[in-house]
Design an enzyme around this catalytic site. Structure first.
Site: not given
Length: 200
Positions: A18, A84, A110-112, A138, A140, A184-185
């Site tokens: 994002g 994404r 974190d995914g990246t 991020t 978050d 904030g997931r």
């Protein structure tokens, strides 16, 4: 001691996930540091996130010159674009090898960073010397071992502004109540920091 000879090094920057504040600043800073401080002649931008590492799905990379990145920090978003989702690691490493990329800067959450690790491991498995540098991004603020990620400070500042506006609305009517929902997931750092910053 430098592993790569700067005069023969090629670097790439990719922004994933994002949008958040500061992406163009990162692209600009990395490009300028590589070119000015290290003398790296080739710095390219991977367009459209990890999708750009698959020639069948992404657009061709662009050369990042100092002139091109000079004023991008004044614009929102990322000049490289983002996406994404995963990429086939074998295809991605084939692409990096074909482009002769020695250093890959992965800007994302974190995914990246998990994707960056997978790219590194696939390159190592093949015996290709690829260094992956993860830049945590991020709002978050939920990248492990990183105290503060790009975008988090701006997210908290914006949240405080909204909370203050909601407080004004609530106190101006009898029995007024305002509800502010924040992102904030799984972490909740934005909500916690914004609450402390606007403790009223």
């Amino acid at each position: 001691k430098l592993y790569f000879d700067p005069a023969r090094t090629r670097a790439a920057i990719v922004t994933c996930g994002g949008l958040c504040p500061g992406l163009n600043n990162v692209i600009r800073s990395v490009t300028r540091e590589l070119r000015r401080s290290y003398g790296v002649p080739g710095v390219v931008g991977i367009r459209g996130g990890y999708r750009g590492l698959d020639p069948a799905r992404g657009r061709a990379p662009i050369e990042l010159s100092e002139e091109l990145v000079e004023d991008i920090h004044n614009e929102g978003g990322t000049m490289l674009g983002t996406s994404r989702g995963p990429v086939d690691m074998k295809i991605a490493v084939d692409f990096l090898m074909a482009q002769r990329i020695d250093l890959l800067f992965t800007v994302g959450g974190d995914g990246t960073q998990r994707g960056g690790l997978a790219l590194f491991e696939e390159a190592r498995r093949r015996g290709y010397a690829l260094a992956v540098v993860g830049i945590p991004k991020t709002i978050d603020n939920d990248v492990r071992y990183v105290s503060r990620t790009f975008g988090y400070g701006t997210a908290v500042a914006e949240a405080v502004r909204v909370i203050e506006s909601a407080h004004t609305e609530a106190r101006c009517v009898e029995h007024g109540v305002s509800l502010v929902k924040l992102m904030g997931r799984h972490a909740g750092f934005i909500a916690a920091a914004a609450t402390v910053a606007s403790a009223d």
